[in-house]
Design an enzyme around this catalytic site. Structure first.
Site, PDB file in Angstrom:
ATOM      1  N   CYS A   1       1.010  -1.160   0.069  1.00 47.73           N
ATOM      2  CA  CYS A   1      -0.235   0.049   0.021  1.00 47.73           C
ATOM      3  C   CYS A   1       0.852   1.838  -0.567  1.00 47.73           C
ATOM      4  O   CYS A   1       2.186   1.300  -0.272  1.00 47.73           O
ATOM      5  CB  CYS A   1      -1.078  -0.108   1.160  1.00 47.73           C
TER       6      CYS A   1
ATOM      7  N   ASP B   1      -7.825   3.414   1.748  1.00 49.78           N
ATOM      8  CA  ASP B   1      -7.157   3.583   2.898  1.00 49.78           C
ATOM      9  C   ASP B   1      -7.638   4.391   3.741  1.00 49.78           C
ATOM     10  O   ASP B   1      -8.458   5.262   3.690  1.00 49.78           O
ATOM     11  CB  ASP B   1      -5.905   4.797   2.365  1.00 49.78           C
TER      12      ASP B   1
ATOM     13  N   ASN C   1       2.718   1.743   3.914  1.00 40.89           N
ATOM     14  CA  ASN C   1       2.661   0.502   4.701  1.00 40.89           C
ATOM     15  C   ASN C   1       2.399   0.758   6.491  1.00 40.89           C
ATOM     16  O   ASN C   1       3.519  -0.009   6.934  1.00 40.89           O
ATOM     17  CB  ASN C   1       4.202  -0.193   4.854  1.00 40.89           C
TER      18      ASN C   1
ATOM     19  N   CYS D   1      -1.356   1.003   7.570  1.00 33.49           N
ATOM     20  CA  CYS D   1      -2.355   0.334   7.750  1.00 33.49           C
ATOM     21  C   CYS D   1      -2.764  -0.781   6.823  1.00 33.49           C
ATOM     22  O   CYS D   1      -2.307  -1.904   7.181  1.00 33.49           O
ATOM     23  CB  CYS D   1      -3.739   1.874   7.047  1.00 33.49           C
ATOM     24  N   ARG D   2      -2.630  -0.630   5.127  1.00 35.80           N
ATOM     25  CA  ARG D   2      -3.836  -1.708   4.460  1.00 35.80           C
ATOM     26  C   ARG D   2      -2.245  -2.925   4.685  1.00 35.80           C
ATOM     27  O   ARG D   2      -3.323  -4.346   4.959  1.00 35.80           O
ATOM     28  CB  ARG D   2      -4.518  -1.593   3.292  1.00 35.80           C
ATOM     29  N   SER D   3      -1.400  -2.608   4.735  1.00 39.87           N
ATOM     30  CA  SER D   3      -0.319  -4.073   3.540  1.00 39.87           C
ATOM     31  C   SER D   3      -0.125  -4.636   4.887  1.00 39.87           C
ATOM     32  O   SER D   3      -0.628  -6.031   4.832  1.00 39.87           O
ATOM     33  CB  SER D   3       0.373  -3.362   2.990  1.00 39.87           C
TER      34      SER D   3
END
Length: 155
Positions: free
Chosen positions: A10, A124, A13, A15-17
């Site tokens: 993401c 995000d 690096n 939050c999402r990933s």
């Protein structure tokens, strides 16, 4: 089965990933598949830091933990990993631009597995107040990771 190497990407690096990394690792472990899962950023803003506390709390609420330290994707990743997943179209554009010609990694959008076309972008949650967006991203990752493993790795 050959050990698969999977990289989640993401923007920052944090939050999402990192959520997707832990969810994919957990999904693969439950399926008893030997694998390496990591995550990285397309941007360098947070390199060396931990994930956003809201992401870590979301994982903790589901009995999971991340000790990941933010790193930025590099050229070697495109030949080291079998699959590199982006969370949204901007991530995918960045990945296609960064990938060296002839690299081995298959570039995929995580939300293309198990999620509806309208719900395939893992948004995000960084700029949202509260933790709702992190929980939504977590739930999307659970569905998408399970679908990917069933469709691609357990055939």
């Amino acid at each position: 089965m050959v050990k698969k190497k999977i990289l989640m990407i993401c923007l920052g690096n944090i939050c999402r990933s990192p959520i997707a990394e832990i969810v994919m690792a957990e999904t693969l472990a439950k399926a008893k598949l030997d694998s390496v899962v990591d995550s990285a950023a397309t941007g360098s803003w947070h390199v060396g830091n931990r994930a956003d506390p809201r992401a870590l709390n979301t994982l903790k609420n589901h009995g999971l933990e991340s000790k990941h330290i933010v790193r930025q994707i590099n050229k070697q990743d495109f030949n080291e990993f079998d699959y590199i997943f982006g969370m949204d179209e901007a991530n995918m554009d960045d990945l296609r631009r960064l990938a060296p010609e002839g690299s081995k990694a298959e570039l995929l959008m995580l939300g293309d597995f198990g999620l509806s076309k309208e719900n395939r972008i893992i948004e995000d949650p960084y700029y949202q107040s509260g933790s709702e967006g992190f929980e939504t991203a977590y739930q999307q990752c659970v569905v998408a990771c399970e679908a990917f493993v069933k469709q691609r790795l357990l055939k």
